[in-house]
Design an enzyme around this catalytic site. Structure first.
Site, short mmCIF file in Angstrom:
data_model
loop_
_atom_site.label_atom_id
_atom_site.label_comp_id
_atom_site.label_asym_id
_atom_site.label_seq_id
_atom_site.Cartn_x
_atom_site.Cartn_y
_atom_site.Cartn_z
N LEU A 116 -27.01 78.73 -18.61
CA LEU A 116 -26.62 77.44 -19.20
C LEU A 116 -25.24 77.48 -19.82
CD1 LEU A 116 -29.92 76.39 -21.02
CD2 LEU A 116 -28.98 75.46 -18.91
N LYS A 139 -31.19 84.01 -25.07
CA LYS A 139 -29.82 84.42 -25.29
C LYS A 139 -29.69 85.91 -25.04
CE LYS A 139 -28.24 82.28 -28.96
NZ LYS A 139 -27.81 82.21 -30.36
N GLY A 153 -21.04 82.25 -24.29
CA GLY A 153 -20.25 82.17 -25.52
C GLY A 153 -19.53 83.46 -25.80
N THR A 154 -18.95 83.53 -26.99
CA THR A 154 -18.19 84.72 -27.37
C THR A 154 -19.09 85.95 -27.39
OG1 THR A 154 -16.97 83.24 -28.81
CG2 THR A 154 -16.55 85.58 -29.07
N PHE A 155 -20.30 85.78 -27.87
CA PHE A 155 -21.15 86.95 -28.09
C PHE A 155 -22.37 87.01 -27.19
CE2 PHE A 155 -19.23 85.92 -32.27
CZ PHE A 155 -18.39 87.02 -32.34
N SER A 156 -22.64 85.94 -26.44
CA SER A 156 -23.87 85.93 -25.66
C SER A 156 -23.81 84.98 -24.49
CB SER A 156 -25.04 85.53 -26.57
OG SER A 156 -24.83 84.20 -27.01
N ASP A 201 -18.63 82.07 -35.91
CA ASP A 201 -18.14 81.36 -34.73
C ASP A 201 -18.56 79.89 -34.78
OD1 ASP A 201 -16.93 80.94 -32.33
OD2 ASP A 201 -18.43 81.95 -31.11
N VAL A 228 -26.38 82.28 -22.39
CA VAL A 228 -27.64 81.57 -22.61
C VAL A 228 -28.28 81.19 -21.28
CG1 VAL A 228 -28.70 79.55 -23.68
CG2 VAL A 228 -26.75 80.65 -24.77
#
Ligand SMILES: *[C@@H]1O[C@H](CO)[C@@H](O)[C@H](O)[C@H]1NC(C)=O
Ligand SMILES: *[C@@H]1O[C@H](CO)[C@@H](O)[C@H](O)[C@H]1NC(C)=O
Ligand SMILES: *[C@@H]1O[C@H](CO)[C@@H](O)[C@H](O)[C@H]1NC(C)=O
Ligand SMILES: *[C@@H]1O[C@H](CO)[C@@H](O)[C@H](O)[C@H]1NC(C)=O
Ligand SMILES: *[C@@H]1O[C@H](CO)[C@@H](O)[C@H](O)[C@H]1NC(C)=O
Ligand SMILES: *[C@@H]1O[C@H](CO)[C@@H](O)[C@H](O)[C@H]1NC(C)=O
Ligand SMILES: *[C@@H]1O[C@H](CO)[C@@H](O)[C@H](O)[C@H]1NC(C)=O
Length: 892
Positions: free
Chosen positions: A618, A640, A621-624, A738, A626
Site C-alpha cells: 500500500l 507494517k 515510508g521512511t521506516f517501513s 516523522d 505497509v
C-alpha cells in the site's frame, strides 16, 4: 463661447469614442487570454475583467494596468497580452508556459515590470524586448533560453534589475551593461557565459547585487563593481576568473556577502576588507590566493562565515579573529598556515565549525579546548604537526559531532574524558599519531558514533569489552598498533575487513585470520574449549527465553543478512508465478495480539504471506513498508514491515517487544496503536487496524479533479484530532520522528490517527539509541534547526505539524517545484506578504470563498500555522496550546 463649448464637447466625444474602442479592445483581449489560459476564477461577468483575480485596473480609465498570476499552473500562448496597451506590470512567474518568449511583448512601451521567471520558455531572448522603453525590472530566470543576450536590450535605459539566471545563455556579457545608469541588480548565474566581466560595470550605476556564479567567465574582477560603494552581494563562484581582489573592495561599507570561490584568483586578500564592516559571509576557497589572512577581518564584527580553504595562504591564523562573536564557521584547510592553534579563536562562542586541517600548524592542543557553553560541532585539525597530548578538556566539547585529529604528532594516552562527548556521531579519527596506552573503556559510551579510526598509533593492551557499547559503529580501524588478545565478538567488528585490525601482532579472532584457539590449544586447551562450550550451554539454559530471543534475532540479523535477499528473490519469483502457496511459511519466532477480541480472527501465517505479494503493498515510508492483509476470517489488516536496516532496532529487539506491548495499551483515539506483532527470521511485522480512508496525504492530494474534496469543517476536525494525539504523545514524553500527512491515517468516520508512533519510540534519538543515519523525517516537514542539532524535539514536532496545517489550508504539497527554486510550502507562505499577496491568495480558494464563516476559521488557522512554523524553535507554541487555539478557531 458657444464655439468653444462645441469644440470641447466634440473633443470629449472623440475621447469617449476612443476610450470605448479601447475598452472593447481590452475586453476582447482579456477574453482571448481567458480562453487561452483558462485561469481559475477568471469568469466573464457583468463587472468586467477588472474584478478578475490578479488583475488591477486604473480606477479612472478602467484600463488593465497590472496582471499578477504567479504560481497558478498556467500554460498556453500569452502573445495576446501585447494588446493591453496600458499594462505596467506583468508577473507570470512560476507557471508552465512553453515555447518562445512572444516578441510582441516588446510593443508594451509602458511596461515597467516583466517577470516570466520559472517557466519553460525556450529559444533566444527576442531583441524586440528592447522596445520596452519604460522597463525597470526584467526577470527571465529559470527558463531554457539560449543564444546571446541581444544587443537590442541596450535601449532599456531605465533598467534597474536584470535577471537572466539559470538558462542556457552563451556568448559574452555585453559591454553596454556598464552603461546602464540605473542598474542595481545583475543576476546571470548558471548559464554558459564566456569572456570577461564588462570593465565599466557599476562605474555609472549604483550596483547592489552582482551574481554571475557558475559560468565560464575569465579575466579580472573589475574594480568598477565596487566604485559606487553600494555593492552588497557579490557572487562569482565557479568561474575561471583571474587577477587579484581589488583593493577598492574596502570602499563598500554595506558589503554583506562575498562569494568568489572556485576561480583562479591570485595575490593577497587586501586589508581594506576590514572597511567592509557589515560583511557577514566571505568565501574565497579553491583559488590561488597567497600572503597572510588579513587580521583586518576582525573589524567585520558581523562575520558569520569565513572560508579560505584550498589556497596558498601563509603566516598564522590571526588571533584577532577570536573577537568575532558572530563567527560560526572558520574554514582555512589546505593552505600553508603555520604557528599554533590560536587560543582566542576557541572563545568565539558561536563557533560551530573550526577547520584548520591540512596546514603546517604546530604547537599543542590548548587545555581548555571548549568552554562550558561551546557550540563547537566540527573540530577538524587533521594533517598538521600538532604535538603533545590530547587534553582531558576535550570532554567539555559536549556538542561535537566530528573530531578529526589524524596525521599529527600527538602523544600520550587517549583520555577517558573522550567518552563524555556523547553527541559524537560522524567521526572520531585519531589515526597516524604517536598515541600510547590502552583503549579507554569510556569509548563504549559513544553510542552514536559511526566512524572510529585509531589506526597507526602505538596503542597497546586488549580491546575493552565495553567497546561494544558503540551501537552505531559502521566503519572502524584499529590497524597498525600494539593491541593484543581477542577482537571482541561484536557485529560491527566481525563484519569489518581484516585490514581494520591488521598490523597488531598479538591480536586474534575474527575477522583476522589468526584464530584465538591457536594460542589456547598450544597450552593444552582441549579442556578450555570443552569448558567454554559447557559454559555456553549453561548460559543458554540459565538465561531463559528473553535472551534466547535477543541472541537469535541479533545473530540472524547480522550473520544471515544475505538470507533476506534470498527470501526477497523467492518471494518475487513466487509472486511472479502468481502462486504464494509454494513458498514455505517461515518459522515465526514470536507473535502476539494485544486486543483480546481480535485474537481469534488473526492468523499469523496469513499475515506473513500477505507481505510476500507486491500487489498487497500500500505504501512505503521512511521506516517501513505497509501491506494489506486479508485474514481467512475476512478481517482486513494493515501490516507494517519494518525496514530493519537500522542497527538500533535490532539491538533493542527486546525493548521493541516491550514498547509495542506498552503502546498497545496506550489509549488515545488519535493514535494508531499496534494491535500485535509477528517476528520471524530477521523480519518484524507490526499489525494495525485497516484504515479505509487511507492517509491524509492521499485524501488531500490524490483525488481526481471534480471528485469530492474534503470540506473545511472536515479538515479542521482532522487538524484538531492530530493535535490532540500529538499533545498526548508530548504529555507522555514521546517525540514523534516523522510527522507528515503520509503518516496521518483516516478511519471510516474520518477520524485522524497518527501513525508510526512505535518507530518514534524505538528510535528516540534523545535516548541515545539512534544513529545519525536513522533519523530522517520526511522532506518538507523537517524543521530548519534539525540541520544543526540533529535532534528531533517537541518544537520540531510542532513545526512539522504546522506544515501539515498549511497543507490542509492550501491543498498544496509541502515541496513543489511551482514554489520556485529552494522554496518549500513554509517559505512560500511566510514570504507571501513580502510578495504583496493576501491570505486569500495562499489559502485554497475553493474553500475560503464558500462562506464567510469558513474563511474566518481558515484565517485563524493560518495564523496558528504561521506560529507553528516559526524558524525559531523557542517561539513556536507548545502542542497543548496549539490544540487550544485550534478549538478556539473552530468556535469563531
Ligand atoms: C524576478 O526579478 C525581479 C526583478 O529583479 C524580482 O523583483 C522578482 O522577485 C524576481 N522574481 C522571482 C520569482 O524571483
Ligand atoms: C578604510 O578606512 C580607513 C579609515 O576609515 C580609510 O583611511 C581608508 O582609506 C579606507 N580604505 C579603503 C580602501 O577604502
Ligand atoms: C551587523 O548586523 C546588525 C543586524 O543586522 C546591524 O544592525 C549592524 O549594523 C551590523 N553591523 C555592522 C558593523 O554593519
Ligand atoms: C551568537 O549569535 C547570535 C545571533 O546569531 C547572537 O544573538 C549572540 O549574541 C551570539 N553569541 C555571542 C556569545 O555573541
Ligand atoms: C612552530 O613552527 C614555527 C615556524 O613555523 C617555529 O618557529 C616554532 O618553533 C614551532 N613551534 C614548535 C612548538 O614546534
Ligand atoms: C582518518 O584520518 C586520516 C588522516 O587524516 C585519513 O587518512 C583517514 O582516511 C581517516 N580515516 C577515516 C576512516 O576516514
Ligand atoms: C585501516 O588503515 C590501514 C592503514 O592506514 C589501511 O591500510 C586499511 O585499508 C584501513 N582499513 C579500513 C577498513 O579502512
Amino acid at each position: 463661447m458657444a464655439n468653444l463649448l462645441c469644440c470641447l464637447s466634440l473633443l470629449y466625444a472623440i475621447a469617449a469614442a476612443a476610450s470605448l474602442v479601447a475598452a472593447a479592445d481590452q475586453r476582447s483581449t482579456m477574453e482571448a487570454l481567458q480562453k487561452e489560459l483558462s485561469v481559475p476564477l477568471w469568469k466573464p461577468s457583468g463587472s468586467g475583467c477588472c474584478s478578475w483575480r490578479g488583475v488591477t485596473c486604473d480606477p479612472a480609465a478602467g484600463s488593465v494596468e497590472r496582471i499578477e498570476l504567479p504560481r497558478q499552473g498556467l500554460r498556453g500562448d500569452i502573445s495576446a497580452v501585447a494588446g493591453l496597451k496600458s499594462l505596467r506590470l506583468l508577473d507570470l512567474s512560476s507557471n508552465y508556459f512553453q515555447g518562445p518568449v512572444p516578441p510582441s511583448l516588446g510593443e508594451l512601451s509602458g511596461l515597467e515590470y516583466l517577470d516570466l521567471s520559472s517557466n519553460r520558455f525556450r529559444g533566444p531572448i527576442p531583441p524586440s524586448l528592447g522596445g520596452l522603453r519604460s522597463l525597470r525590472a526584467l526577470n527571465l530566470s529559470g527558463n531554457s533560453l539560449t543564444g546571446e543576450i541581444p544587443a537590442g536590450l541596450k535601449d532599456l535605459r531605465q533598467l534597474e534589475e536584470l535577471q537572466v539566471s539559470d538558462n542556457g545563455l552563451v556568448g559574452r556579457l555585453p559591454d553596454w551593461l556598464g552603461g546602464l545608469a540605473r542598474l542595481r541588480v545583475l543576476s546571470a548565474y548558471e548559464n554558459r557565459l564566456l569572456g570577461g566581466i564588462p570593465e565599466r560595470l557599476g562605474s555609472v550605476s549604483p550596483l547592489r547585487v552582482l551574481n554571475l556564479h557558475s559560468n565560464r567567465l575569465q579575466g579580472p574582477i573589475p574594480g568598477s563593481v565596487f566604485a559606487s560603494g553600494k555593492l552588497e552581494v557579490l557572487v562569482l563562484t565557479a568561474n575561471g576568473l583571474g587577477g587579484s581582489i581589488p583593493e577598492s573592495i574596502g570602499s563598500c561599507g554595506g558589503l554583506l556577502s562575498v562569494r568568489i570561490g572556485n576561480n583562479r584568483l591570485v595575490g593577497s586578500i587586501p586589508s581594506s576588507i576590514g572597511n567592509a564592516s557589515g560583511l557577514a559571509y566571505f568565501e574565497a576557497d579553491d583559488n590561488l590566493l597567497s600572503g597572510p589572512i588579513p587580521a583586518a577581518f576582525a573589524r567585520c564584527s558581523n562575520l558569520t562565515l569565513l572560508n579560505l580553504a584550498s589556497n596558498r595562504l601563509t603566516g598564522v591564523v590571526p588571533p584577532e579573529l577570536g573577537g568575532l562573536r558572530n563567527l560560526q564557521e572558520l574554514i582555512v584547510s589546505g593552505n600553508s598556515l603555520a604557528g599554533g592553534i590560536p587560543e582566542p579563536l576557541l572563545l568565539c562562542r558561536n563557533l560551530s565549525k573550526l577547520d584548520l586541517s591540512n596546514n603546517r600548524l604546530n604547537g599543542s592542543l590548548p587545555g581548555n579546548l571548549c568552554s562550558a557553553s561551546s557550540r563547537l560541532q566540527f573540530l577538524l585539525l587533521d594533517r598538521n604537526s600538532i604535538g603533545g597530548p590530547i587534553p582531558p578538556g576535550i570532554g567539555s566539547c559536549a556538542r561535537l559531532l566530528e573530531l578529526q585529529l589524524g596525521s599529527n604528532r600527538l602523544t600520550g594516552d587517549i583520555p577517558p574524558e573522550i567518552g563524555r562527548i556523547k553527541n559524537l556521531q560522524i567521526s572520531l579519527n585519531l589515526s597516524f599519531n604517536g598515541l600510547r596506552g590502552p583503549l579507554p573503556r569510556e569509548l563504549g559510551k559513544l553510542d552514536k558514533l559511526v566512524t572510529l579510526d585509531v589506526s597507526n598509533n602505538r596503542l597497546s593492551g586488549s580491546m575493552p569489552p565495553e567497546i561494544k557499547g558503540m551501537l552505531s559503529l559502521i566503519t572502524v580501524n584499529f590497524s597498525n598498533n600494539r593491541l593484543s588478545g581477542q577482537v571482541p565478538v561484536f557485529a560491527p567488528f566481525q563484519k569489518s575487513p581484516p585490514s581494520s585490525f591488521s598490523g597488531n601482532r598479538l591480536l586474534c579472532g575474527e575477522p583476522l585470520s589468526s584464530p584465538c584457539e591457536a594460542y589456547v590449544v598450544s597450552d593444552g586447551g582441549d579442556m578450555n574449549r570443552r569448558s567454554s562450550s559447557y559454559k555456553m550451554i549453561l548460559a543458554v539454559i540459565g538465561s531463559g527465553l528473553t535472551v534466547f530471543l535477543t541472541v537469535s534475532v541479533v545473530v540472524v540479523l547480522f550473520m544471515l543478512r544475505e538470507k533476506e535477499e534470498m527470501n526477497a528473490k523467492a518471494a518475487a519469483a513466487a509472486s511472479a508465478a502468481g502462486d504464494v502457496a509454494v513458498v514455505p511459511s517461515p518459522m515465526i519466532v514470536a507473535s502476539n495480539v494485544f486486543v483480546g477480541s481480535m485474537r481469534q480472527a488473526i492468523d499469523f501465517d496469513s499475515v506473513v504471506r500477505a507481505t510476500f505479494r507486491d500487489s498487497n503493498k500500500l505504501a512505503s515510508g521512511t521506516f517501513s513498508t505497509v501491506y494489506k492483509a486479508v485474514m481467512p476470517s475476512g478481517l482486513v489488516l494493515y501490516v507494517k514491515r519494518l525496514k530493519s536496516v537500522d542497527r538500533t532496532v535490532v539491538h533493542h529487539q527486546n525493548k521493541m517487544v516491550r514498547e509495542l506491548e506498552r503502546l498497545g495499551n496506550l489509549c488515545h483515539a488519535n493514535l494508531m496503536r499496534p494491535i500485535g506483532y509477528v517476528i520471524y527470521e530477521e523480519v518484524a511485522l507490526l499489525l494495525h487496524r485497516h484504515m479505509p480512508n487511507g492517509t491524509l496525504a492521499q485524501f488531500l492530494h490524490e483525488r481526481p479533479p471534480g471528485e469530492f474534496r474534503p470540506d473545511w469543517p472536515t479538515r479542521l476536525d482532522v487538524a484538531i484530532g492530530v493535535s490532540e494525539g500529538l499533545a498526548f504523545l508530548h504529555q507522555v514524553a514521546t517525540i514523534h520522528l516523522d510527522i507528515s500527512s503520509s503518516n496521518i491515517f483516516l478511519d471510516a468516520q474520518l477520524n485522524a490517527l497518527i501513525g508510526e508512533i512505535e518507530i518514534s519510540k524505538l528510535l528516540d534519538p534523545s535516548k541515545g539509541t539512534a544513529s545519525i543515519s536513522a533519523v530522517a523525517g520526511s522532506f518538507g516537514y523537517i524543521p530548519p534547526e534539525y540541520a544543526y542539532t540533529m535532534q528531533v524535539t517537541a518544537p520540531g514536532n510542532v513545526y512539522s505539524f504546522g506544515v501539515v496545517l498549511l497543507e490542509i489550508l492550501t491543498t498544496r504539497l509541502p515541496v513543489d517545484e511551482v514554489f520556485g527554486e529552494g522554496v518549500d510550502l513554509v517559505k512560500w507562505v511566510h514570504s507571501a506578504s513580502g510578495r504583496g499577496e493576501t491570505p486569500e491568495q495562499i489559502m485554497d480558494a475553493r474553500l475560503s470563498t464558500v462562506s464567510f464563516a469558513w474563511r474566518k476559521q481558515m484565517l485563524a488557522t493560518l495564523k496558528i500555522a504561521m506560529l507553528c512554523t516559526d524558524r525559531t524553535p523557542a517561539k513556536r507554541p507548545m502542542m497543548k496550546k496549539v490544540l487550544e487555539m485550534l478549538v478556539e478557531a473552530k468556535q469563531t
